[in-house]
Structure formats: C-alpha cells, structure tokens
Design a protein around this motif. Structure first.
Motif: not given
Length: 304
Positions: A70-73, A87-89, A94-101, A122-128
């Motif tokens: 993840q960004l920053g490390n 540094w926000t959730v 957004a980084e995860l979505d970008n990576l998948l694409g 979990a938050e990602h999955a809740a967005r269906k």
C-alpha cells in the motif's frame, strides 16, 4: 516490470501508476486464467506484503495471487511529509480499485484482507463491486472502538508491571523509548506472533513499518494496542449487511483480534462462516500454515 519463473510459479513484479504515485505489486501465476485472482491486502496500515508472502502457494493450486504494498511503504511511493488529511481510508480504497483495474483483474477476483486490510476489504465489498467473487477477512476487528475495548482486557492480563510501564510512557508521550519498545514484547509474543523467533517474513514487515512509520503512526499509533491515530473511531459494522458475496472469517484463539471484535462479521454479513485457529494468534497463515492452506483451499474451490 520483471518476470521470473519458478518450478510451478510464474512471477511478475512491477509498479502501476496511482495518480502521481506508484503502487508496487507482485503477481504469482497467470491472471488471465479462468480462476479468480486472489488479491492479498496487508495490514498496518503502513505495513507491507512481506509477512503474507507465503500465500503465493495458492498459485501452485491454480489461483493467481496478487500481492501489493500500500502507498507509503515497501516498494510503493513513500510520502513521509504528508499529514493526517492525506492518509485516509478513501485513499487506500481508491488505490485498491486502481490496482484491480490496472492489473486487469477487476472482473474476476477474491479479496483476502488481513488485520487493517480486513476492514478495508469489507468496506470495498460493501460497495458491491461486480467482479468480486469472494471475501476473506482475517484477524480483523469490525471497528477500532471494539479493538480498543479489548486491548484493555488483554493488557490487564500481561505479566506484572508490563502494562504499568506501557501506560507510564503513553501518558508521558515517550512511546519512542527503548523501555516502551521492550515492554511491547510480551503482548506481541502472546497476541501477534507466537512463533519464536519470529519468522523472517514477519520480521521484514515489522521492520519496514519502523523504517518509515509515517502511515502507521498517523492512522494507528505507536503500537498495536495504543491506537491514538485517525482510525481510532472508525469501523465497518454499519456496512457489513451490504456485503453480498460468501465470506470466510478467520481468527486465532490467542489473537489480538479477540472474538468480541470479530463476531460482528459473522453476525452481520449474510453469508459468513467463521474459522478459529486454536494454536494461533494474529498470524495463522504463519503459525498454522498447513491448516490455513486447507481452510483457504476449501473456500477457494467453492468460488471457482
């Protein structure tokens, strides 16, 4: 990008653009295969993929495995001068979505999130998302308020004098001292990793955090059990009922993510199953690797 071949594993490493930054990734196996990619989301926040490297074994069974920092490390862009407003959730979602694409797996993937990564997935999955085929939430609390509540319980059970030392330094703002660092040991040995000495992969991530603690200190705090960063009031309980994919929940019997912190996943996600590893704390994939692989393969085969 670099490509290497092992006995049964083709490995691709590189970075993808994320706005003006770069996200480091490693793919083990072939993401163009019919089986969904297993995307591994590490903890922290502010850790690295290293301690989860052994999950590449699932590529030997046909599932391509994606690790990333993840960004920053780690191998991704470091930004030590950025403050809490950066540094926000949402940044890491957004980084995860970008990576998948960018990797071309957004239409067919399973997410594995460990610790902080469990809340994130979990938050990602809740967005269906349409391409998500399954979800594994490992060793993750459903909220940081629950986590902090249980930290008090676990800290009270430490050997005599240890918690008093920790509290003294936390009150004085001297959590960077050697005495505080040494007093962290009994907690970590009981509730984070019960293998002595610590496995090399876990040591690698542990030291990466402290080589650049920007993200960890900002969002979490100085230790696993003293969460005073921006995540201290965050949780995903109110999002869990929106998760539509079959979900495997994992935790260790001695885990710092205690049953109180994990139970909301089982109770609130419509299709959730919870497996507890009796001889593990926070890292069952390292502490009980054979059973971990068995449980994960059972779940993955149901998703393919």
């Amino acid at each position: 990008m670099s490509v290497a071949a092992g006995s049964q594993r083709a490995v691709t490493k590189g970075t993808v653009p994320f706005g003006e930054y770069r996200t480091w990734y490693r793919i083990t196996g072939d993401v163009t295969s019919d089986k969904p990619a297993l995307v591994v989301v590490h903890g922290g926040p502010g850790s690295t993929h290293d301690y989860l490297q052994n999950m590449a074994v699932f590529a030997d069974h046909g599932w391509p495995v994606v690790h990333y920092d993840q960004l920053g490390n780690g191998g991704s862009t470091h930004l030590p001068d950025r403050g809490a407003d950066f540094w926000t959730v949402d940044l890491f979602l957004a980084e995860l979505d970008n990576l998948l694409g960018e990797l071309g797996v957004a239409d067919n993937y399973v997410l594995f999130g460990q610790s902080w990564g469990g809340l994130l997935v979990a938050e990602h999955a809740a967005r269906k998302p349409a391409g998500l085929r399954g979800l594994v939430i490992a060793n993750a609390p459903a909220s940081y308020p629950l986590w902090l509540q249980e930290m008090e319980v676990l800290r009270a059970q430490l050997p005599p004098g240890v918690n008093e030392t920790l509290l003294r330094h936390e009150a004085a703002g001297t959590t960077g001292s050697n005495e505080y660092y040494e007093a962290m040991g009994p907690f970590y040995d009981r509730h984070v990793c019960r293998i002595k000495p610590w496995p090399r992969d876990y040591q690698a991530s542990f030291y990466e955090v402290y080589n650049d603690p920007t993200v960890y200190f900002t969002m979490n705090g100085p230790s696993e059990f003293h969460v005073v960063g921006t995540l201290r009031d965050w949780g995903v309980e109110d999002r869990l009922a929106d998760i539509e994919v079959p979900t495997l929940v994992l935790s260790g019997r001695h885990d710092e993510a205690t049953p109180v912190t994990v139970r909301p996943y089982e109770e609130l996600i419509p299709q959730a199953r919870w497996e507890i590893f009796e001889d593990s704390s926070h890292l069952p994939h390292l502490e009980e690797p054979e059973r971990f692989v068995e449980v994960m393969l059972g779940y993955l085969r149901e998703r393919s």
